[in-house]
Every structure is written in C-alpha cells, then in structure tokens.
Design an enzyme around this catalytic site. Sequence first.
Site, PDB file in Angstrom:
ATOM      1  N   SER A  86     -20.767  95.811 -80.018  1.00 49.14           N
ATOM      2  CA  SER A  86     -19.980  95.859 -80.586  1.00 49.14           C
ATOM      3  C   SER A  86     -19.131  94.957 -79.898  1.00 49.14           C
ATOM      4  CB  SER A  86     -19.656  97.002 -81.015  1.00 49.14           C
ATOM      5  OG  SER A  86     -20.724  97.927 -81.340  1.00 49.14           O
ATOM      6  N   HIS A  99     -14.083  99.769 -84.821  1.00 46.00           N
ATOM      7  CA  HIS A  99     -14.864 100.703 -84.574  1.00 46.00           C
ATOM      8  C   HIS A  99     -14.766 101.179 -83.025  1.00 46.00           C
ATOM      9  CE1 HIS A  99     -18.776  98.599 -84.711  1.00 46.00           C
ATOM     10  NE2 HIS A  99     -18.514  99.260 -83.088  1.00 46.00           N
ATOM     11  N   ASP A 159     -14.635  95.411 -89.678  1.00 46.64           N
ATOM     12  CA  ASP A 159     -14.709  95.535 -88.855  1.00 46.64           C
ATOM     13  C   ASP A 159     -14.435  95.027 -87.243  1.00 46.64           C
ATOM     14  OD1 ASP A 159     -15.178  97.876 -86.837  1.00 46.64           O
ATOM     15  OD2 ASP A 159     -17.574  98.129 -87.206  1.00 46.64           O
TER      16      ASP A 159
END
Length: 704
Positions: free
Chosen positions: A640, A83, A220
């Site tokens: 992240s 992402h 991810d």
Amino acid sequence: MRKIALFITGLAMLTQAKADEGMWTIYNLPPQVYEIMQNEGFQMSYNDLYYGENALKNAVVNFSGYCTGVVVSPDGLVFTNHHCGFEAIRSHSTVEHDYMLNGFYAKSYKEELPNENMFVSFMVDQKDITGRLNALGLESMSNMQRELLIDSLTNAMTDSVKRADKTLHVSIDPFFEGNRYYATTYQDFTDLRLVFTIPKSMGKFGGETDNWMWPRQTCDFSVFRIYADPKTNGPAAYSEDNVPYHPKRWAQVSMQGYKDRDFAMTIGYPGSTERYLSSYGIKEMRDAGNSVRAQARGVKQEVMLRHMRADEAVRIKYDSKYANSSNYWKNSIGMNKCIDSIGIINQKAQFEQKIRNWQDQTGYLKGKLDFDKMKTLYAKNFEPTYAFYYLVESFFSNNEFFRRARMVNSRVELKGPENKPNKQYALIEDNSNEWDEALEKEALAAMMKNYANQVKEQYLPKFYTTIRTKFGNDYTKYVDYLWKKSVLMKKGKKLYVNKKKFQKDPGVRFGADIMDVLYDLRGALAENGDEIATQERYLCDAVVRMEQDQPHYSDANFTMRLSYGQVGEYLLNGAPSGYYTTAESIVEKMDKASENFEYEAEPIMRELLSAKDFGPYTDKTTGKMQLCFLTNNDITGGNSGSPMFNGKGELIGLAFDGNWDSLSSDIFFDKQLARCIGVDIRFVLFMMDRWGHADRLLREINAK
C-alpha cells in the site's frame, strides 16, 4: 472445470499480456528477469535502479513499518496511501477540527503536523550473509539456537555500521523459508509530519463495498514530509528546529499517463506471502485462520459500525480501528473463496507428489523432507491453532479492557522503587479520547459470548465458570460487573502489583485467566511448531533445487521488492474489465449515495468531478479524466502506497489494492487474474489542485 478452462481461453484472446509473477529483491535481481523487463519496456540501467546515490530505490521508503511511500520532491515530500496515513489523520482530528471528515492542508511548513511513533526508513544496502551464518554452525542448530545466533549477529553488524554512521542499523531476515538470510542496512527518519489529506469521502470512497473490488474510484493518497537535523540533513528526533529533509533521490512525477500494455513497475515493501507453503499449511490457513478471522471480526464490526454511525465523536475514535479490522476481514473471506474456487489445495497436493517423485529419483533431502510426517504434525496442531486464533481475535484486538488487564498482568512499565517490590505499581492513565465505554462494553460481551460458542470447553478461561454460576450466562451483566468493580477502567488509579488487593481485582483475574489459556495454547503449538517450520523449510529448499534452471524469488517479508508487468485489463464476470476508471463513473456512484452511504461525498466533490474540462489532468489518448487503473504487478499487504513507475522510472500512480478475483495470490499467484489497483497520479494532483488549492506543494513536486 470446463467453465474455468473457457474463462482462461477467453482471457488469452482478450489480451496477450500476462502477469510476470515475482517479488524480486533488487540488489541481486536475476539477469534473466532484468532482460525480460527491458524487452517489456523498462528503459533504465540496472545501476540506476539499485547502485549509487541516484538509484531509484533511494526514493522509496518503508512507511512506519506497515506501508510503503515514495519521496516526490527535493524537500522531502512523501506520497503514500490515505489508509496508510489514516491513524495520523485520525489522531489529529477532533469534533471541532475533523481532518478525517474534512481533509487538511498545511499552507506553510509551520502548519505541518508532527506525528508520534511514525517514521520512514530508507534501505541503504542489502547482502546475502547465509555463508557467514553457516560458518557459525547455523545448519546444525535448533530453531531457538538459530534465532539467538541471528540476534547476536544483528547486534554485531549494527554496531559495526554505527561506527561509520550512527544513524544506521541492520536487520537480518530469513528468505526462502530460512534457507537463506539477507542483512539489510536502514536509515530511519522519525520526524514525519502530515502535510495534506483529502476528506475521507474521497480517500476511502466506496468503503467496504468497493474494498478489494474493481472498478474503483478511490483517491487513496495522503502527503507527509520528512524533517531532518538542520546541521547534518540526517535523522533527528522531533524538534521545532528541524528542517525539511533534502533526499539523495526523489521520484519524478509524470503527467504523461499510460496506455494498455505499457510497462509498469512497483517498488515497495510487501508484507507477507506464503507461496511455498504446503497443502497442509494452506488447509490450516483456510479453516483455522481465515474462517476464524472472518467470523469473529464480523461480530465485532457490527457493534463498532452501529456505534460509529450514531455518534461523530465515536466515529473519530474508531475510524482507523474499524478500517484495519474490516480490511483483512474481507480479505479472509475473499481468500477462502479463491482457495476453493481455484482448487488450490488440490493443486498444491499434486505438485507435492511431483516433488516426492523427484526426491525418490535424486535422493535430495531424503530422510529430512517427509510429507507424511508434515501431514501428521499439522493434524495434531489444528485444534489448538483454531482455538488460538479465536482467542486472539476475541480478546487481543481492539479491546481496551483486556489491553489494560494484559498490561498489568505482564507488569510492564511499572512505577515505584525497584528495590521495594511492595511499592511497585501500574498507573491507569487517562486515554479516554481513544475509546468509548458503551461500544467497548457491548463489543466485549459479544466477543465473550461468541468465543464460548466457537471453541471447546477446555479452551475457555476460568472466568466463564463465574459467568455461568453467578451471572446466569448473561455476558452483559458480567461486563458491567467488571467495569464497576475493577480498578482497571478508573483513571489515575494505582495498582500495587505485589499486594493481595491486586490479585483480587476482577479485571486483573480476567486478564490472568485469558493469559493462562494463551500460554497453554502456545505450549501445545510449540510441541510441533518447530518441526513444522523445519519441514516447510525443507519443502522450499526442494522446490528451488528441483527448478534450479528457473529464477526464484523469496516470499515477501516486508523487505524492499520490485515487481514488473504491464498496464492491462482482465475478464471480469465474463466481460472485459477495462483498465481505468473515469470521472463519470465516480459521479454515477455518488448519485447512488441514498442507497449506499459509502458513496456519499461533499457536493464540491461531485461538482469538481462533473467538470466538462479537466485541463492538464485529461488523458491525451482517451480524452478522459482517469481516476484509477490496473496493472498485473505482483503485490500484497505492505505494498500500500508503493510507487507505480513507467519504463523511465517516472511516477504514474500509487498502488492501494488488489482485486477480489485473485485474493488467494498470497499463496498462489494467478497469472491470468492477478491485478494491482492504483490511483492515477493525475487524479492525486487534480485533487491537490482543484480541491486543496495546494499551489506551493504542486510547485515543489514539479510534475512533468
């Protein structure tokens, strides 16, 4: 309350591990904290963590100003989350070559894809310069004067480091709510190329259904490479002549896995926490911020998703926009739920009473920190804050028409001769590959209507009178009128900004009306905003002074931080959550794709993850192919892509999410519930190997 007490008692019986709260700056890591880390299994020396070219912090990068990444090879490969690479992947995708849908693997350096406006930044050095600023009179200055002084010193310090190395720059950031300031030296590399991404079905597996939830099976990750000047191995603008960067330090990827209660550490760039925030500030966040964001984005996202699911070309254009919007839409909902269920506002108020009592005893900040004044200031600002957030959410986010209207009204990037104002113009360039007319028009009409239903009459821009008197409150007709009559949506048109025709353009007037309300709201907020900021700064100062026998960390501000803890589960709905997920669990979800499209995946993915033997990617302890795992590391947005290290400083995973049960952790860290969700690095390598057949990359990474 009895249920909560039983819940916590049960958790204590389940596991001895508890989260070690803290997002610590590394250069001045408190000795007490380092000692605890060692006792919990950290095996590196402090010098190996921060000092020298071989320091572990040199392998961690700020990824494009919104995420974290980690260098994993001697040729500059960088791992981050899928992402985090979402927009880069989307920007290279077309209906014919849909890398978002189908994935991408560059089989040679030549095939690696460059990306505009992306970079990685290495932290070179950090130091406390509060004393230097105070010597220049910082403490006696207004907030505006403080900003000017800091800007001036930032420029001076940047000039100084550039004399030694022109590729460096300095940033000065407030810590502890502006009670301290640190100067950080960075080196930016702007030639960053996409190397590998798996299909969206795996990189975003579970979509919004699983976002912020446990258990997770999302793979991810994405892979980029840093390129450098071939002569200096230093930063350089994109050029075909650039070569892979050879870093001072890269992280060793480990295939050894982890066990329950093993030491785990993240190093990354957490974006923003507000754990020193007052009870009044939390109430404003809940009622004027989070609730507004959740309601407004829910309206817009319904329109976006419907159009995206109907047309593949539209989906490609809006995939990244929708993901960014929905991420913090769900976060806002979850945070408010936690604020209320945990009773955070009341807990803060009780703690503030403790500070009042301590202040009465010691006299510290007497006449400065004033809780009654703080309460009054927040009350005065609530209504304009509420309207401000609705205005921003309704018009400033993912709205192509207003983006153009704002651009021409602010008169940025004007063309034409500077000495002839009447010949200066804004050029409407063609960016039609980035938006869809039907979606944009429907979303704009929906947001205009929603805004009118949510705020008081005094906060409505002037064009609402036109909508009422000339269009019978039909927002769709008004939007059709704007698109037809305004030059704003006509590609290649010139708007001469100093001519009467410019002022009469309905799109220009539309933008000007919104900006007028924005300026009025900013003015209203500014009346008390500086004093609120000052009171919050005093509050943080009082907390640190009252608890001076304890080490304290500053709120996150997108500077490098270290967090440590252990691998471990928690009680989820009264039962042990488990601390990892397996290949079997993702196949079970794939089998439910007919019920939930966010569990759809290509047949090859089901085939690969249904294997009886996962070879070297099988965990030696459990005998399972492990996909994602839990630690109690302290993380937030910006983390992240943060590397998750074991006690030896080896890479075992990438952080990508927090858990729903502790979404209030930005303001209140729950040591029992807070968990960091990471993708197991073996799952990453498995997908690169078995799906991508990325042999050259696996050799380069050389996992142990």
